[in-house]
Design a protein around this motif. Structure first.
Motif, PDB file in Angstrom:
ATOM      1  N   ASN A  91     -13.061  16.100  -5.511  1.00 39.64           N
ATOM      2  CA  ASN A  91     -14.471  16.392  -5.259  1.00 39.64           C
ATOM      3  C   ASN A  91     -14.794  16.333  -3.767  1.00 39.64           C
ATOM      4  O   ASN A  91     -14.016  15.764  -2.989  1.00 39.64           O
ATOM      5  N   PRO A  92     -15.933  16.919  -3.355  1.00 37.75           N
ATOM      6  CA  PRO A  92     -16.267  16.927  -1.916  1.00 37.75           C
ATOM      7  C   PRO A  92     -16.453  15.502  -1.390  1.00 37.75           C
ATOM      8  O   PRO A  92     -17.306  14.763  -1.904  1.00 37.75           O
ATOM      9  N   PRO A  93     -15.666  15.096  -0.390  1.00 34.61           N
ATOM     10  CA  PRO A  93     -15.645  13.685   0.021  1.00 34.61           C
ATOM     11  C   PRO A  93     -16.972  13.169   0.562  1.00 34.61           C
ATOM     12  O   PRO A  93     -17.333  12.015   0.311  1.00 34.61           O
ATOM     13  N   LEU A  94     -17.709  13.991   1.290  1.00 34.72           N
ATOM     14  CA  LEU A  94     -18.985  13.514   1.830  1.00 34.72           C
ATOM     15  C   LEU A  94     -19.986  13.244   0.709  1.00 34.72           C
ATOM     16  O   LEU A  94     -20.770  12.295   0.768  1.00 34.72           O
ATOM     17  N   VAL A  95     -19.960  14.078  -0.315  1.00 38.74           N
ATOM     18  CA  VAL A  95     -20.859  13.877  -1.451  1.00 38.74           C
ATOM     19  C   VAL A  95     -20.444  12.652  -2.248  1.00 38.74           C
ATOM     20  O   VAL A  95     -21.292  11.866  -2.695  1.00 38.74           O
ATOM     21  N   VAL A 106     -14.409  -4.967  -0.263  1.00 35.36           N
ATOM     22  CA  VAL A 106     -14.025  -4.030  -1.327  1.00 35.36           C
ATOM     23  C   VAL A 106     -15.270  -3.340  -1.874  1.00 35.36           C
ATOM     24  O   VAL A 106     -15.302  -2.120  -2.051  1.00 35.36           O
ATOM     25  N   ALA A 107     -16.312  -4.115  -2.131  1.00 31.70           N
ATOM     26  CA  ALA A 107     -17.551  -3.555  -2.676  1.00 31.70           C
ATOM     27  C   ALA A 107     -18.197  -2.562  -1.711  1.00 31.70           C
ATOM     28  O   ALA A 107     -18.778  -1.559  -2.142  1.00 31.70           O
ATOM     29  N   ASP A 108     -18.111  -2.842  -0.414  1.00 30.81           N
ATOM     30  CA  ASP A 108     -18.766  -1.998   0.589  1.00 30.81           C
ATOM     31  C   ASP A 108     -17.928  -0.798   1.012  1.00 30.81           C
ATOM     32  O   ASP A 108     -18.396   0.037   1.797  1.00 30.81           O
ATOM     33  N   CYS A 109     -16.695  -0.731   0.539  1.00 33.77           N
ATOM     34  CA  CYS A 109     -15.823   0.396   0.892  1.00 33.77           C
ATOM     35  C   CYS A 109     -16.470   1.708   0.433  1.00 33.77           C
ATOM     36  O   CYS A 109     -16.867   1.842  -0.729  1.00 33.77           O
ATOM     37  N   ARG A 110     -16.586   2.675   1.318  1.00 33.43           N
ATOM     38  CA  ARG A 110     -17.209   3.961   0.963  1.00 33.43           C
ATOM     39  C   ARG A 110     -16.303   4.797   0.074  1.00 33.43           C
ATOM     40  O   ARG A 110     -16.771   5.693  -0.633  1.00 33.43           O
ATOM     41  N   THR A 111     -15.008   4.486   0.089  1.00 31.52           N
ATOM     42  CA  THR A 111     -14.049   5.216  -0.734  1.00 31.52           C
ATOM     43  C   THR A 111     -14.060   4.632  -2.151  1.00 31.52           C
ATOM     44  O   THR A 111     -13.960   3.417  -2.316  1.00 31.52           O
ATOM     45  N   PRO A 112     -14.188   5.454  -3.182  1.00 29.63           N
ATOM     46  CA  PRO A 112     -14.226   4.939  -4.557  1.00 29.63           C
ATOM     47  C   PRO A 112     -12.987   4.120  -4.914  1.00 29.63           C
ATOM     48  O   PRO A 112     -11.862   4.456  -4.519  1.00 29.63           O
ATOM     49  N   THR A 113     -13.207   3.056  -5.678  1.00 32.23           N
ATOM     50  CA  THR A 113     -12.139   2.123  -6.038  1.00 32.23           C
ATOM     51  C   THR A 113     -12.037   2.007  -7.560  1.00 32.23           C
ATOM     52  O   THR A 113     -13.051   1.927  -8.260  1.00 32.23           O
ATOM     53  N   ASP A 145     -10.553   2.831   4.298  1.00 34.44           N
ATOM     54  CA  ASP A 145     -11.858   3.497   4.347  1.00 34.44           C
ATOM     55  C   ASP A 145     -11.972   4.410   5.563  1.00 34.44           C
ATOM     56  O   ASP A 145     -12.682   5.420   5.528  1.00 34.44           O
ATOM     57  N   ALA A 146     -11.276   4.051   6.625  1.00 32.80           N
ATOM     58  CA  ALA A 146     -11.324   4.846   7.853  1.00 32.80           C
ATOM     59  C   ALA A 146     -10.336   6.007   7.851  1.00 32.80           C
ATOM     60  O   ALA A 146     -10.364   6.855   8.750  1.00 32.80           O
ATOM     61  N   ASP A 147      -9.475   6.065   6.841  1.00 35.13           N
ATOM     62  CA  ASP A 147      -8.441   7.096   6.773  1.00 35.13           C
ATOM     63  C   ASP A 147      -8.981   8.336   6.054  1.00 35.13           C
ATOM     64  O   ASP A 147      -9.244   8.285   4.845  1.00 35.13           O
ATOM     65  N   PRO A 148      -9.157   9.442   6.745  1.00 42.11           N
ATOM     66  CA  PRO A 148      -9.719  10.636   6.105  1.00 42.11           C
ATOM     67  C   PRO A 148      -8.812  11.235   5.036  1.00 42.11           C
ATOM     68  O   PRO A 148      -9.261  12.037   4.216  1.00 42.11           O
ATOM     69  N   ASP A 149      -7.550  10.846   5.044  1.00 39.45           N
ATOM     70  CA  ASP A 149      -6.611  11.353   4.036  1.00 39.45           C
ATOM     71  C   ASP A 149      -6.637  10.538   2.745  1.00 39.45           C
ATOM     72  O   ASP A 149      -5.910  10.857   1.801  1.00 39.45           O
ATOM     73  N   VAL A 150      -7.439   9.478   2.706  1.00 38.39           N
ATOM     74  CA  VAL A 150      -7.583   8.663   1.492  1.00 38.39           C
ATOM     75  C   VAL A 150      -8.961   8.901   0.901  1.00 38.39           C
ATOM     76  O   VAL A 150      -9.975   8.582   1.510  1.00 38.39           O
ATOM     77  N   ARG A 151      -8.983   9.458  -0.306  1.00 32.05           N
ATOM     78  CA  ARG A 151     -10.265   9.785  -0.948  1.00 32.05           C
ATOM     79  C   ARG A 151     -10.545   8.930  -2.179  1.00 32.05           C
ATOM     80  O   ARG A 151     -11.642   9.010  -2.744  1.00 32.05           O
ATOM     81  N   ALA A 152      -9.588   8.141  -2.608  1.00 32.45           N
ATOM     82  CA  ALA A 152      -9.781   7.211  -3.723  1.00 32.45           C
ATOM     83  C   ALA A 152      -8.723   6.119  -3.615  1.00 32.45           C
ATOM     84  O   ALA A 152      -7.639   6.340  -3.060  1.00 32.45           O
ATOM     85  N   ILE A 183       0.842  -1.194   0.000  1.00 29.02           N
ATOM     86  CA  ILE A 183       0.000   0.000   0.000  1.00 29.02           C
ATOM     87  C   ILE A 183       0.877   1.243   0.000  1.00 29.02           C
ATOM     88  O   ILE A 183       1.795   1.381   0.802  1.00 29.02           O
ATOM     89  N   GLU A 184       0.591   2.137  -0.944  1.00 31.23           N
ATOM     90  CA  GLU A 184       1.295   3.410  -1.042  1.00 31.23           C
ATOM     91  C   GLU A 184       0.246   4.521  -1.155  1.00 31.23           C
ATOM     92  O   GLU A 184      -0.675   4.401  -1.954  1.00 31.23           O
ATOM     93  N   THR A 185       0.429   5.572  -0.383  1.00 30.18           N
ATOM     94  CA  THR A 185      -0.540   6.668  -0.393  1.00 30.18           C
ATOM     95  C   THR A 185       0.152   7.980  -0.722  1.00 30.18           C
ATOM     96  O   THR A 185       1.198   8.306  -0.148  1.00 30.18           O
ATOM     97  N   LYS A 186      -0.440   8.720  -1.667  1.00 33.79           N
ATOM     98  CA  LYS A 186       0.102  10.007  -2.065  1.00 33.79           C
ATOM     99  C   LYS A 186      -1.030  10.882  -2.581  1.00 33.79           C
ATOM    100  O   LYS A 186      -1.870  10.430  -3.369  1.00 33.79           O
ATOM    101  N   ASP A 187      -1.060  12.120  -2.131  1.00 30.19           N
ATOM    102  CA  ASP A 187      -2.041  13.095  -2.606  1.00 30.19           C
ATOM    103  C   ASP A 187      -3.468  12.569  -2.501  1.00 30.19           C
ATOM    104  O   ASP A 187      -4.268  12.676  -3.441  1.00 30.19           O
TER     105      ASP A 187
END
Length: 274
Positions: free
Chosen positions: A216-220, A106-113, A46-53, A10-14
């Motif tokens: 895009n706005p994460p809650l939306v 994976v399917a239930d993850c709220r963060t887009p995949t 999914d629980a990480d607010p810094d991950v949006r996709a 796992i690598e996270t950036k931007d």
């Protein structure tokens, strides 16, 4: 997080996380570590607010060969014994529900995949990409719902989720024949959104789309996923329950033994309907 898992990197950036399948089985085959770790990975992201996709891809030359039959022998072995009674069938049912839950995470993850597929995507690989939101492929990608070739009804998600992605005729053709299809054919029937020249270009496209979503706005964005998913949750859940019960009752057969033996022996199977 990058060093915590055996089956993924796992690598996270931007605000975009890349989840890369790394095996340890050949061709990123899905062994015990994959099924145990996948729900943990996607729950953490999914629980990480810094991950949006999230971008999902495979290491090496292939996305995934699917289920690692050699490593998962303890799951199928007791069911293949002559006269398997209630206990091994019940144990298999429990294990199968757990494996289904890994893909459902994976399917239930709220963060887009977004999946970027190159090389082979077989069996469990198709189960996995059927659970993501958007699918891209390189020109060399090849797809197969191959379980029928092993005398198995695909039971971890493909038959539950592909009806929401493909037309009925295309799905039945893939599932009933077990044939391999090219990236071009996959795009033509809607299995993937677009095809790119090579793995690098496909992955770049996946990250570009992920960046658009992350802006895009994460809650939306989460709300859009929630509303879209609500339309299919009940149907997918019912299908998964049904196939788990069906396979727990009917999976053991001489044809299953023949299918697996033929695969390891690299010869055509001879199915007798027993």
């Amino acid at each position: 997080m990058a060093d915590a898992y055996e089956s993924v990197l796992i690598e996270t950036k931007d605000q975009v996380a890349q989840v890369t399948l790394i095996g340890p089985g050949k061709g990123n085959a899905m062994g015990p570590a994959f099924w145990a770790e996948l729900p943990q990975v996607f729950a953490a992201l999914d629980a990480d607010p810094d991950v949006r996709a999230i971008v999902l891809t495979g290491s090496g030359r292939n996305f995934s060969y699917g289920l690692d039959l050699a490593a998962m022998g303890d799951t199928l072995g007791p069911m293949m014994a002559d006269g398997a009674l209630a206990k091994p069938r019940a144990d298999f049912h429990t294990r199968l529900k757990t494996m289904q839950g890994a893909i459902t995470a994976v399917a239930d993850c709220r963060t887009p995949t977004i999946a970027s597929v190159h090389g082979w995507c077989i069996g469990g690989g198709v189960d996995l990409i059927s659970a993501v939101d958007i699918r891209y492929a390189s020109a060399d990608a090849k797809f197969s719902v191959r379980e029928v070739k092993l005398a198995i009804v695909a039971d971890v998600g493909s038959l539950a989720r592909l009806p929401l992605i493909l037309s009925d005729g295309h799905l039945r053709e893939l599932a009933l024949t077990g044939r391999d299809i090219s990236a071009e054919r996959a795009a033509r029937i809607g299995l993937v959104n677009d095809v790119y020249e090579d793995a690098e270009a496909s992955l770049a496209a996946a990250h570009a789309t992920a960046a658009e979503i992350a802006a895009n706005p994460p809650l939306v964005v989460n709300g859009i996923k929630d509303v879209l998913d609500e339309q299919r949750t009940a149907a997918v859940s019912a299908s998964l329950r049904y196939v788990a019960a069906w396979n727990s009752a009917f999976l053991p057969s001489k044809d299953l033994t023949e299918g697996i033996t033929a695969m390891f022996g690299k010869r055509p199977p001879n199915f007798t309907g027993e």
